[in-house]
Design a protein around this motif. Sequence first.
Motif, PDB file in Angstrom:
ATOM      1  N   LYS A  68       0.826  -1.214   0.000  1.00 43.56           N
ATOM      2  CA  LYS A  68       0.000   0.000   0.000  1.00 43.56           C
ATOM      3  C   LYS A  68       0.858   1.261   0.000  1.00 43.56           C
ATOM      4  CE  LYS A  68      -4.443  -1.283   1.680  1.00 43.56           C
ATOM      5  NZ  LYS A  68      -5.567  -0.799   2.455  1.00 43.56           N
ATOM      6  N   ILE A  69       1.971   1.235   0.710  1.00 43.52           N
ATOM      7  CA  ILE A  69       2.860   2.397   0.729  1.00 43.52           C
ATOM      8  C   ILE A  69       3.458   2.620  -0.658  1.00 43.52           C
ATOM      9  CG2 ILE A  69       5.040   3.300   1.642  1.00 43.52           C
ATOM     10  CD1 ILE A  69       4.356   1.816   4.282  1.00 43.52           C
ATOM     11  N   ASN A  75      -6.047   5.327   0.097  1.00 42.34           N
ATOM     12  CA  ASN A  75      -6.861   4.173   0.451  1.00 42.34           C
ATOM     13  C   ASN A  75      -7.755   4.507   1.628  1.00 42.34           C
ATOM     14  OD1 ASN A  75      -5.691   2.231  -1.398  1.00 42.34           O
ATOM     15  ND2 ASN A  75      -3.861   2.344  -0.115  1.00 42.34           N
ATOM     16  N   SER A  76      -8.918   3.916   1.631  1.00 44.84           N
ATOM     17  CA  SER A  76      -9.796   4.101   2.774  1.00 44.84           C
ATOM     18  C   SER A  76      -9.315   3.233   3.935  1.00 44.84           C
ATOM     19  CB  SER A  76     -11.234   3.738   2.406  1.00 44.84           C
ATOM     20  OG  SER A  76     -11.317   2.369   2.104  1.00 44.84           O
ATOM     21  N   TYR A  82      -7.266  -6.286   7.229  1.00 43.33           N
ATOM     22  CA  TYR A  82      -6.464  -5.817   8.356  1.00 43.33           C
ATOM     23  C   TYR A  82      -7.158  -6.084   9.687  1.00 43.33           C
ATOM     24  CZ  TYR A  82      -3.372  -3.658   5.025  1.00 43.33           C
ATOM     25  OH  TYR A  82      -2.487  -3.460   4.004  1.00 43.33           O
ATOM     26  N   ASP A  83      -8.475  -5.975   9.694  1.00 41.46           N
ATOM     27  CA  ASP A  83      -9.228  -6.300  10.908  1.00 41.46           C
ATOM     28  C   ASP A  83      -9.092  -7.780  11.251  1.00 41.46           C
ATOM     29  OD1 ASP A  83     -10.044  -3.692  11.106  1.00 41.46           O
ATOM     30  OD2 ASP A  83     -12.000  -4.047  10.155  1.00 41.46           O
TER      31      ASP A  83
END
Length: 108
Positions: A68-69, A75-76, A82-83
């Motif tokens: 993502k980085i 990103n939302s 991740y949860d």
Amino acid sequence: MIPHYVDHSANERTFLTWVRTSIGVVGFGIAAGRIDGNPDVWSERILLGSGAGLILLAFVRMRLLRAKIIAEEVNSDDGLLYDILFLGVVTLLFVMLGAFAFHVRSVT
């Protein structure tokens, strides 16, 4: 200079913190259980397995955040994955705590 170096280094520090925590709990649990000289093999295996699982989940989390980085897109913060990873980490920490308590109790 590496793009987003601060974000990458924070991500890696978080991963290393989870590794250090896992190794510390497993190492302390096994050492405390062997003080009496009659260790419980099953609780040691549970400690080692949950510690390895915790490190694996932390590694997966680090790799997903790294992607993502690198993507550099906004990103939302509603990531179900991740949860689920966080829930797995918390569950493994409780398993490690329970195995540690059982390991120390079974020796005394």
